[in-house]
Design a protein around this motif. Structure first.
Motif, PDB file in Angstrom:
ATOM      1  N   MET A  93      46.049  32.551  46.951  1.00 47.17           N
ATOM      2  CA  MET A  93      47.071  32.029  46.053  1.00 47.17           C
ATOM      3  C   MET A  93      46.464  31.651  44.701  1.00 47.17           C
ATOM      4  SD  MET A  93      49.155  29.721  48.837  1.00 47.17           S
ATOM      5  CE  MET A  93      50.353  29.040  47.678  1.00 47.17           C
ATOM      6  N   LEU A  94      45.317  30.992  44.722  1.00 48.16           N
ATOM      7  CA  LEU A  94      44.654  30.579  43.487  1.00 48.16           C
ATOM      8  C   LEU A  94      44.250  31.788  42.648  1.00 48.16           C
ATOM      9  CD1 LEU A  94      43.614  28.296  41.732  1.00 48.16           C
ATOM     10  CD2 LEU A  94      41.541  28.234  43.139  1.00 48.16           C
ATOM     11  N   THR A  95      43.891  32.882  43.293  1.00 46.10           N
ATOM     12  CA  THR A  95      43.542  34.116  42.592  1.00 46.10           C
ATOM     13  C   THR A  95      44.663  34.556  41.661  1.00 46.10           C
ATOM     14  OG1 THR A  95      42.112  34.872  44.377  1.00 46.10           O
ATOM     15  CG2 THR A  95      43.017  36.572  42.944  1.00 46.10           C
ATOM     16  N   LEU A  96      45.897  34.319  42.044  1.00 45.85           N
ATOM     17  CA  LEU A  96      47.052  34.835  41.308  1.00 45.85           C
ATOM     18  C   LEU A  96      47.726  33.800  40.412  1.00 45.85           C
ATOM     19  CD1 LEU A  96      48.241  36.921  44.321  1.00 45.85           C
ATOM     20  CD2 LEU A  96      47.379  37.854  42.158  1.00 45.85           C
ATOM     21  N   LEU A  97      47.169  32.608  40.332  1.00 49.50           N
ATOM     22  CA  LEU A  97      47.757  31.561  39.483  1.00 49.50           C
ATOM     23  C   LEU A  97      47.673  31.972  38.013  1.00 49.50           C
ATOM     24  CD1 LEU A  97      49.015  28.706  39.358  1.00 49.50           C
ATOM     25  CD2 LEU A  97      46.691  27.817  39.089  1.00 49.50           C
ATOM     26  N   GLY A  98      48.801  31.931  37.340  1.00 48.93           N
ATOM     27  CA  GLY A  98      48.852  32.263  35.923  1.00 48.93           C
ATOM     28  C   GLY A  98      48.853  33.744  35.625  1.00 48.93           C
ATOM     29  N   ALA A 142      36.682  28.380  45.388  1.00 48.69           N
ATOM     30  CA  ALA A 142      35.758  28.894  44.373  1.00 48.69           C
ATOM     31  C   ALA A 142      35.887  30.409  44.258  1.00 48.69           C
ATOM     32  CB  ALA A 142      34.322  28.494  44.705  1.00 48.69           C
ATOM     33  N   ALA A 143      35.977  31.107  45.387  1.00 43.53           N
ATOM     34  CA  ALA A 143      36.173  32.559  45.362  1.00 43.53           C
ATOM     35  C   ALA A 143      37.481  32.906  44.655  1.00 43.53           C
ATOM     36  CB  ALA A 143      36.160  33.127  46.781  1.00 43.53           C
ATOM     37  N   GLY A 144      38.501  32.091  44.860  1.00 44.75           N
ATOM     38  CA  GLY A 144      39.783  32.293  44.180  1.00 44.75           C
ATOM     39  C   GLY A 144      39.666  32.142  42.670  1.00 44.75           C
ATOM     40  N   VAL A 145      38.867  31.181  42.224  1.00 44.43           N
ATOM     41  CA  VAL A 145      38.647  31.006  40.781  1.00 44.43           C
ATOM     42  C   VAL A 145      37.928  32.226  40.214  1.00 44.43           C
ATOM     43  CG1 VAL A 145      37.388  29.655  39.041  1.00 44.43           C
ATOM     44  CG2 VAL A 145      38.694  28.483  40.833  1.00 44.43           C
ATOM     45  N   PHE A 146      36.863  32.667  40.882  1.00 47.81           N
ATOM     46  CA  PHE A 146      36.136  33.853  40.425  1.00 47.81           C
ATOM     47  C   PHE A 146      37.054  35.074  40.368  1.00 47.81           C
ATOM     48  CE2 PHE A 146      32.183  31.714  42.170  1.00 47.81           C
ATOM     49  CZ  PHE A 146      31.621  31.477  40.932  1.00 47.81           C
TER      50      PHE A 146
END
Length: 165
Positions: A93-98, A142-146
């Protein structure tokens, strides 16, 4: 995973959440299968309430997931058992934020998240050492941020390959 682990997963609602409502019990690639609900949840939240709803959803999944992952990890007596996939859901989910969602951005985000989740570049790998559910969740976030940053770069540099439309 020992055969009795499945029965222990279903014994407590926290365990059920930690294993992605049973997806973590997949006999092969539970992390990959566990990332898929993150795509669906992202799409639903963005359609329902936009990026703000997705941000709230990520926070809820991360907090509830940390709590539930800690409970199941303790129950199984393992640091980060593969059956726990709620961290993959939150990271995906974080991968797709924004990011403007399309079929190609969802697919690219999925692949990028899986790559960064497997490779665990610093400091993601070091975050696994955090105690309990926090360590289980932190490396995937962290992987999601990267993956999010890599997807943004791909959209900026290769817009004809990874289309947001």
């Amino acid at each position: 995973m020992p055969p009795e682990a499945g029965a222990r997963v279903y014994a407590d609602p926290r365990h059920w959440l930690a294993c992605g409502f049973g997806i973590g019990l997949a006999p092969i690639a539970p992390g990959t299968f566990g990332s898929l609900p993150g795509l669906l949840l992202t799409w639903l939240l963005v359609r329902w309430g936009g990026q703000a709803a997705l941000a709230v959803g990520i926070a809820v999944v991360a907090v509830a997931g940390t709590w539930s992952a800690h409970a199941l990890s303790a129950r199984l007596g393992l640091k980060d058992p593969g059956v726990i996939v709620v961290d993959e859901i939150a990271g995906q989910m974080l991968t797709l934020l924004g990011i403007a969602l399309s079929g190609s951005t969802l697919a690219a985000g999925f692949v990028l998240f899986r790559v960064f989740d497997v490779l665990k570049p610093p400091p993601a790998r070091q975050m696994e050492a955090l105690p309990g559910g926090l360590g289980i969740m932190a490396d995937d976030l962290a992987a999601g941020v990267f993956a999010n940053l890599a997807l943004r770069a791909a959209l900026a540099w290769l817009p004809h390959v990874v289309s947001a439309a």
